[in-house]
Design an enzyme around this catalytic site. Structure first.
Site, mmCIF file in Angstrom:
data_model
loop_
_atom_site.group_PDB
_atom_site.id
_atom_site.type_symbol
_atom_site.label_atom_id
_atom_site.label_comp_id
_atom_site.label_asym_id
_atom_site.label_seq_id
_atom_site.Cartn_x
_atom_site.Cartn_y
_atom_site.Cartn_z
ATOM 1 N N SER A 28 0.850 -1.187 0.000
ATOM 2 C CA SER A 28 0.000 0.000 0.000
ATOM 3 C C SER A 28 0.882 1.232 0.000
ATOM 4 O O SER A 28 1.893 1.281 0.707
ATOM 5 C CB SER A 28 -0.903 0.000 1.243
ATOM 6 N N HIS B 41 -2.464 7.348 -4.633
ATOM 7 C CA HIS B 41 -2.599 6.217 -3.707
ATOM 8 C C HIS B 41 -2.723 4.950 -4.537
ATOM 9 O O HIS B 41 -3.340 4.955 -5.604
ATOM 10 C CB HIS B 41 -3.851 6.414 -2.843
ATOM 11 N N ASN C 38 -2.786 0.369 -3.966
ATOM 12 C CA ASN C 38 -2.503 -0.834 -3.191
ATOM 13 C C ASN C 38 -2.937 -2.065 -3.958
ATOM 14 O O ASN C 38 -3.825 -2.002 -4.807
ATOM 15 C CB ASN C 38 -3.135 -0.782 -1.787
ATOM 16 N N ARG D 12 -3.451 -6.366 -2.884
ATOM 17 C CA ARG D 12 -3.456 -7.210 -1.694
ATOM 18 C C ARG D 12 -4.080 -8.574 -1.995
ATOM 19 O O ARG D 12 -4.836 -8.731 -2.967
ATOM 20 C CB ARG D 12 -4.211 -6.526 -0.553
#
Length: 310
Positions: free
Chosen positions: A102, A116, A118, A120
């Site tokens: 992230s 931003h 991220n 996962r």
């Protein structure tokens, strides 16, 4: 397209995902340092008492980046927090592993957007049952002074990353991003969007993993050209104050709505790493509104609305 886990036969390879994520963190940090020119990421390794840990990297007061963090974490435990089982009761009673990268980049220059990203992976297991697993992630752009060229480049890169996996992926993930990064109590969107997905497993493990990698690998080509174009734009106190004011919206979203923040805090993650997404300086001005027709007013009127950028 929400996840209906375990309808596929290919077995999740947790080690392959972890190897990819650690390499992704290295590559993103190297690219950002090269474009910044001065700043260096400082690494902080940490362990979680209940299981797992991470590798946090933060760059402060660089040549371009005022504060940036690129974090890897891999946490596991015998029981999931309430935030995870609230919408997925079938996960109750399972052990879990969650791993991801992230990042948030807050530049000095108000003409260079915050970004931003991220990616996962989550897996929950119990003896005698098929594992429940999925991928999630995406990236979004938060400008302070809108720029059509930047928005088009950002979304074109996102679309190109998704296109090998089906023509419906980009529009679906784009809408999901627009819907997710919405600050309900303000009645406005956080930025100009990008991609967002969660609970994703319908392509099977290998193809879903490939999609997650395509998203992760496309962050640098999405953001660095914007960084190079905007980092030297002249600005003054007016632009800086507006940037700090708009950063307040970023903080509000991350502390009130962001799933990753809530999951991290509820699972006993490392608070410093979870909150590295917050900018170093921010301001809240009581009931402030931009002048009609100003560049500041153009942000909410022309950019913070879901649009077809490409």
């Amino acid at each position: 397209m929400a996840g209906s886990a375990n309808s596929h036969t290919d077995t999740p390879d947790k080690n392959a995902v972890k190897t990819y994520l650690l390499d992704l963190q290295d590559r993103i940090c190297a690219a950002l340092e090269a474009e910044d020119g001065r700043g260096r990421f400082h690494e902080d390794n940490w362990e979680r008492a209940e299981g797992g840990g991470g590798r946090s990297r933060v760059l402060s007061d660089g040549g371009v980046i005022e504060k940036g963090g690129v974090n890897f974490s891999h946490v596991y435990g015998g029981e999931l927090p309430a935030s995870a089982t609230e919408h997925r009761p079938e996960l109750a009673g399972r052990s879990f592993e969650a791993m991801g990268v992230s990042l948030v980049i807050h530049p000095h220059n108000p003409y260079l957007p915050t970004s931003h990203a991220n990616v996962r992976f989550f897996i929950a297991e119990k003896p005698g049952a098929e594992p429940v697993w999925w991928f999630g992630g995406g990236y979004d752009l938060t400008p302070y002074y809108g720029n059509e060229e930047d928005c088009q480049h950002w979304h074109s890169t996102a679309k190109d990353a998704c296109s090998p996996f089906g023509e419906n992926i980009y529009p679906f993930f784009k809408k999901w991003c627009d819907d997710y990064f919405y600050i309900k109590h303000r009645g406005e969107h956080r930025g100009v969007g990008g991609l967002f997905f969660d609970d994703f497993n319908e392509l099977g493990f290998e193809r879903s993993f490939a999609l997650m990698r395509a998203v992760g690998d496309s962050y640098v080509p999405a953001y660095l050209p914007i960084m190079a174009r905007r980092k030297d734009t002249p600005f003054g106190e007016r632009e800086r104050n507006f940037q700090l004011y708009r950063r307040g919206r970023y903080v509000e979203f991350n502390l009130v709505y962001d799933r990753g923040t809530l999951f991290g805090l509820q699972t006993g993650g490392r608070t410093e790493s979870i909150l590295m997404s917050l900018p170093p300086l921010v301001r809240w001005d009581y009931d402030w509104h931009p002048e009609p027709g100003s560049p500041e007013a153009a942000l909410t009127e022309n950019y913070l609305q879901p649009r077809a950028w490409i």
